[in-house]
Design an enzyme around this catalytic site. Structure first.
Site, mmCIF file in Angstrom:
data_model
loop_
_atom_site.group_PDB
_atom_site.id
_atom_site.type_symbol
_atom_site.label_atom_id
_atom_site.label_comp_id
_atom_site.label_asym_id
_atom_site.label_seq_id
_atom_site.Cartn_x
_atom_site.Cartn_y
_atom_site.Cartn_z
ATOM 1 N N SER A 101 -83.766 24.474 35.516
ATOM 2 C CA SER A 101 -82.660 23.577 34.768
ATOM 3 C C SER A 101 -81.431 24.017 35.427
ATOM 4 C CB SER A 101 -82.706 24.128 33.312
ATOM 5 O OG SER A 101 -82.525 25.688 33.263
ATOM 6 N N GLY A 106 -79.030 26.865 38.632
ATOM 7 C CA GLY A 106 -79.083 27.792 39.430
ATOM 8 C C GLY A 106 -79.981 27.760 40.669
ATOM 9 N N SER A 122 -87.234 38.486 42.744
ATOM 10 C CA SER A 122 -86.957 39.698 42.387
ATOM 11 C C SER A 122 -85.754 40.164 42.689
ATOM 12 C CB SER A 122 -87.857 40.883 42.960
ATOM 13 O OG SER A 122 -87.800 42.251 42.402
ATOM 14 N N TYR A 157 -82.982 45.117 33.003
ATOM 15 C CA TYR A 157 -83.275 44.206 33.925
ATOM 16 C C TYR A 157 -83.930 44.950 35.209
ATOM 17 C CZ TYR A 157 -82.296 40.580 37.717
ATOM 18 O OH TYR A 157 -82.625 39.645 38.430
ATOM 19 N N LYS A 216 -87.744 44.186 37.186
ATOM 20 C CA LYS A 216 -88.102 43.777 38.361
ATOM 21 C C LYS A 216 -88.754 44.680 39.202
ATOM 22 C CE LYS A 216 -86.164 39.819 38.186
ATOM 23 N NZ LYS A 216 -86.774 38.448 38.175
#
Length: 267
Positions: A10, A12, A124, A138, A142
């Site tokens: 959607s 980026g 990642s 976060y 990752k």
């Protein structure tokens, strides 16, 4: 020409990937939780897909057909101390960033195995190798994704399928808009200083288009490497951490955040 399914399109990097890959002649399947956000994209197929939902993943995989390359891009971040977010929010984070790519792999790998070819690119971050205060949630997702991708690489090699970790450094995209900040009074000073330190040290970030071009180049070149530097600074950011022993890293990080010393704060 390959049929490529990209998650999280959607905005980026996902959106930039769709545009770049389509311009290069690939057959792109763009996906997002809300398919209407993909209406203006020049793609072969635009699908609604929630990577946290088993039924949604299964339905999208069935409609997508024979996918040659999967790019797991969908994700978001939580910024805050380890104890700050609600467990339900952390479950959603891990379901999106870690289990989401696994759900997609489980849905699409049988077809790749049957055809004896394919590739999975997992988006990642350098944060996986250099977690620090307020970034733990976060970074943990990752780090987990990196470990799974390393395992996939070995498991899939005899089957003619590749797996690649795309390491990102700083990116100028809408990803920050999807970040959830969870503050606690106990960490107010750390939060203030961490933000200021990031702002002061931040260099010109890569654009979403630059990341998309790097990934598209790797796809067009053929078999991807185990790790791909998606921003040009990802490997250098990891080296800044791995090049230090634990004691030096800890001391340097704390000194940067609390130059007055911890003794002054603890009494």
């Amino acid at each position: 020409m390959a049929r490529i399914l990209v998650t999280g399109c959607s905005s980026g990097i996902g959106r930039a990937l769709v545009m770049e890959l389509s311009q290069r002649g690939h057959d792109v399947v763009a996906t997002a939780r809300r398919a209407e956000t993909l209406a203006d994209l020049p793609v072969a197929l635009a699908l609604s897909l929630d990577v946290t939902d088993d039924a949604s993943v299964a339905a999208a995989a069935q409609v997508a057909g024979d996918v040659d390359i999967l790019i797991n891009n969908a994700g978001f971040s939580i910024w805050g101390a380890v104890e700050a977010p609600a467990i339900a929010d952390l479950e959603r984070l891990f379901s999106t960033n870690v289990l989401g790519p696994i759900r997609m792999a489980k849905a699409l790998l049988p077809g790749m195995r049957a055809r004896g070819r394919g590739a999975i690119y997992n988006i990642s971050s350098a944060a996986a190798k250099r977690s620090t205060g307020l970034l733990g949630h976060y970074a943990a997702t990752k780090a987990a994704l990196d470990a799974y991708t390393d395992a996939l690489r070995i498991e899939l090699a005899p089957l003619g399928i590749a797996a690649c970790t795309v390491v990102l450094g700083a990116v100028e995209s809408s990803f920050g808009d999807n970040r959830t900040d969870v503050s606690m009074d106990a960490y107010a000073l750390l939060e203030e200083r961490a933000r200021a330190r990031i702002a002061a040290s931040r260099k010109a970030p890569a654009t979403a288009q630059q990341v998309a071009s790097r990934i598209a180049d790797a796809i067009d070149a053929g078999r991807p490497p185990l790790r791909l530097d998606g921003t040009g600074d990802g490997f250098a950011l990891i080296a800044q951490r791995t090049g230090q022993d634990d004691e030096s890293w800890e001391a340097g990080t704390l000194a940067g955040l609390f130059p007055e010393g911890l003794a002054a704060r603890t009494g």
